[in-house]
Design an enzyme around this catalytic site. Structure first.
Site, short mmCIF file in Angstrom:
data_model
loop_
_atom_site.label_atom_id
_atom_site.label_comp_id
_atom_site.label_asym_id
_atom_site.label_seq_id
_atom_site.Cartn_x
_atom_site.Cartn_y
_atom_site.Cartn_z
N ASN A 100 -133.31 -27.25 13.71
CA ASN A 100 -132.16 -26.44 13.32
C ASN A 100 -131.88 -25.49 14.48
O ASN A 100 -132.78 -24.76 14.90
CB ASN A 100 -132.51 -25.66 12.04
N GLY A 101 -130.64 -25.53 15.01
CA GLY A 101 -130.32 -24.66 16.14
C GLY A 101 -129.62 -25.44 17.23
O GLY A 101 -129.11 -26.55 16.98
N GLU A 485 -108.82 -12.22 2.52
CA GLU A 485 -109.89 -12.92 1.81
C GLU A 485 -109.30 -13.99 0.87
O GLU A 485 -109.84 -15.10 0.77
CB GLU A 485 -110.75 -11.90 1.04
N LYS A 489 -110.13 -17.98 1.19
CA LYS A 489 -110.65 -18.79 0.07
C LYS A 489 -109.79 -20.03 -0.12
O LYS A 489 -110.30 -21.12 -0.31
CB LYS A 489 -110.65 -18.00 -1.25
N LYS A 608 -122.57 -23.08 4.50
CA LYS A 608 -122.71 -21.74 3.94
C LYS A 608 -123.24 -20.75 4.96
O LYS A 608 -122.80 -19.62 5.05
CB LYS A 608 -123.68 -21.82 2.76
#
Ligand code: G6P
Length: 613
Positions: A100-101, A485, A489, A608
């Site tokens: 991961n990275g 926001e 969304k 996320k």
């Protein structure tokens, strides 16, 4: 980005890997794979594009058994989402790696390795890790030593898990810039990018520090710091409950998290306020002294957390009278900002692992060793918490839906408390004003619950978006940030192109976009800008667009043809209003995405937690 899980246990590891990967899908879901050391001591790998369920389907037909294994769910950075680019990557049937990275110098390493005769079978940066360890193993006596040697060549960010048939019953891990936890249990030991992946198996975790490496067997964990010195790291008991991350009766995590907001906000407030006071000590025992000296506030964050920061700027300047700047972390970290003395550096992050936010904090600390830093965060064991002087947990509970909802409203509640705390320390907030704000905050859970009851009205509005490709969100003052926001969304989960504008700026360009196919969503609180907003609404209406106005009942916006006016609340103050007006916007984007048939919890191309640049 990407999620890692692995382990060595007494039984078959494969079901544990699959369960862990499913819990890590929030970190990426364009392909998944695992490699297990079988009883014949060979590396057996399976990979699939798309969601973890695809990998699981293959494994149902073609079982893989073994007690040692590592697995990965990917969010593509180097190389398209495809089977050949999916992890684990293997070198010469002897080294299996999940990563991961990003290895920033991978091209340089790749050409060196190609010259040494290594063949590449993917376009990823990760494959160089497998070859580097394979090469290092020729000169080392253990897998741990080989990993420790290989990582000295890597620039960038990584957490890696490595297994090898030459050293069966060992997993070696290294962490630098990307998160990694070790889960301990009497049935074996495990690794993961996030404790969420293992919460079904254990509550005992070690959170590796930057530069740590570890050699893990079924019954031992040996950890070494960045200098290769053996160290002890504290074992922490997680408070996460397995049930907290189940969907329950909800169709989607996003829906569940929207409806959890009354409880989440109560949790954020608990023990931080009395019935009329904000407890400054909730920010740490040194907070009072530190906040009294603050002359400037610099907020940095990404995505939804950045939008929360924008709202806070209005509040802090208005109420605490402290100059406040807000900037996206990915820009801030790379420029040479003027950092004034006595600045409070506030980072906001749901995950506490967002690479740009973390690096912005590190860059600021490098430039100014005495900088006072505070993080508003939802993840207690995160890197941002560890690396900030002060921290304030939002207590939203795990947020799994990629589109952030309860994290945002609890960030706003936390920032409101910060604003009052700063204002108190600067003697800008009277007892009466403090009581009024705290009273408003204490009523929020009930008000949010009431607004959630308007879902059916919003479903009816969402239906009008079925054939729309563009939308415009308008607000003034702090409601511009809420409009941003709302637009974010809608973009994220319904793929409708949405822009947010301060309503007064409309006439300077965006009004040209308005036609009958571009719905305009406006937020109309009852405040000093209401009359100006009403004029802006007239300007829009006369261009023939469909309009939705979410208003405070006291705003009394007069509906016109093609305009739906939805009162969502009554006579709210400047702190509570932005939080309440967020709720209908969340519900609207959720229902538009459902109508469009999109995968609400796994929107395309997103993840996320973005732990890479
Ligand atoms: C990603 C997520 C957003 C989130 C942003 C910042 O882009 O998809 O929902 O707002 O990262 O994440 P953080 O964990 O730092 O709040």
């Amino acid at each position: 980005m990407c999620g890692i899980v692995g382990g060595i246990c007494q039984n078959n590891i494969t079901p544990i890997l699959i369960d862990g990967l499913k819990r890590l899908e929030y970190r990426g879901y364009d392909s998944a794979g695992l490699v297990v050391l079988t009883s014949d001591n060979v590396l057996q790998r399976t990979r699939a594009t798309g969601r973890v369920a695809n990998l699981e389907n293959i494994l149902n037909l073609q079982e893989i058994n073994g007690t040692t294994g590592i697995a990965h769910t990917r969010w593509a950075t180097h190389g398209e989402p495809s089977t050949k680019n999916a992890h684990p990557h293997i070198c010469n049937n002897n080294i299996g790696v999940v990563h991961n990275g990003i290895i920033e110098n991978f091209l340089q390493l790749k050409s060196q390795q190609q010259a040494q005769g290594y063949r590449f079978s993917s376009d990823t940066d990760t494959e160089v890790i497998a070859h580097s360890i394979h090469q290092a193993l020729k000169e080392c006596n253990t897998l741990l030593e080989a990993v420790q040697k290989a990582i000295t060549d890597f620039q960038g960010a990584y957490s890696v898990g490595v297994i090898s048939p030459t050293y069966p019953k060992h997993i070696v891990v290294a962490r630098s810039g990307s998160p990694l936890v070790i889960g301990l249990s009497d049935k074996g030991n495990f690794i993961a990018s996030d404790q969420l992946a293992l919460i079904n198996i254990t509550k005992q975790f070690i959170f590796l520090k930057e530069g740590d490496t570890a050699d893990i067997t079924e019954d031992s964990v040996d950890i070494f710091d960045k200098n290769g010195v053996k160290v002890e790291r504290e074992v922490k008991t997680s408070k996460l409950q397995n049930g907290q991350i189940a969907k329950g009766n909800y169709a989607h995590y996003m829906q569940k998290e929207i409806f959890e907001q009354p409880q989440a906000i109560s949790n954020t407030l608990e023990s931080r306020v009395t019935k009329d006071k904000v407890l400054v000590s909730a920010f740490g025992h040194k907070a009072k002294d530190l906040f009294s000296k603050v002359k400037h506030v610099q907020i940095i964050a990404c995505g939804t957390s950045y939008n929360a920061g924008l709202v806070a700027k209005y509040w802090i300047e208005d109420i605490a009278k402290i100059p406040t700047h807000v900037e996206v972390a990915s820009e801030y970290r790379y420029r040479n900002p003027v950092i004034l003395d006595d600045t409070l550096f506030v980072s906001i992050s749901q995950s506490g692992e967002t690479a740009d936010t973390l690096e912005a904090l590190r860059a600021v600390k490098k430039r100014n060793k005495n900088i006072q830093s505070l993080v508003i965060c939802n993840s207690a064991e995160s890197s941002l918490i560890r690396e900030s002087k002060l921290s304030f947990l939002t207590y939203a509970g795990p947020e799994i839906g990629v589109a952030s909802t309860k994290a945002f409203t609890t960030q706003l509640v936390s920032l409101a408390l910060l604003c009052v705390a700063l204002g108190k320390c600067h003697k800008q907030v009277s007892k009466q004003q403090e009581k009024a704000i705290v009273d408003g905050l204490n009523h929020l859970p009930g008000l949010v619950a009431k607004t959630l009851n308007q879902e059916n009205q919003i479903i009816a509005l969402a239906k009008t978006f079925e054939d729309k490709y563009n939308a415009l969100f308008l607000g003034r003052g702090s409601m511009h940030a809420i409009a941003m926001e709302g637009a974010l969304k809608l973009k994220e989960i319904s793929y409708i192109h949405a822009e947010a504008y301060p309503a007064g700026e409309l006439k300077h360009g965006p009004i040209a976009l308005i036609d009958k196919n571009t719905p305009v969503i406006a937020i109309a609180p009852n405040n000093e800008l209401l009359d100006k907003l009403k004029s802006n609404l007239q300007e829009v209406k006369s261009r023939g667009s469909q309009m939705i106005v979410f208003e405070d009942e006291a705003s009394k916006v007069v509906p016109m043809q093609g305009m739906s006016v939805i009162p969502v609340t009554n006579n709210l103050g400047r702190i509570t209003a932005p939080i309440i007006f967020t709720i209908p916007l969340q519900l609207l984007s959720y229902h538009v995405a459902l109508i469009k048939g999109n995968d609400v919890d796994h929107p395309r191309n997103l993840a996320k937690s973005v732990t890479v640049e």
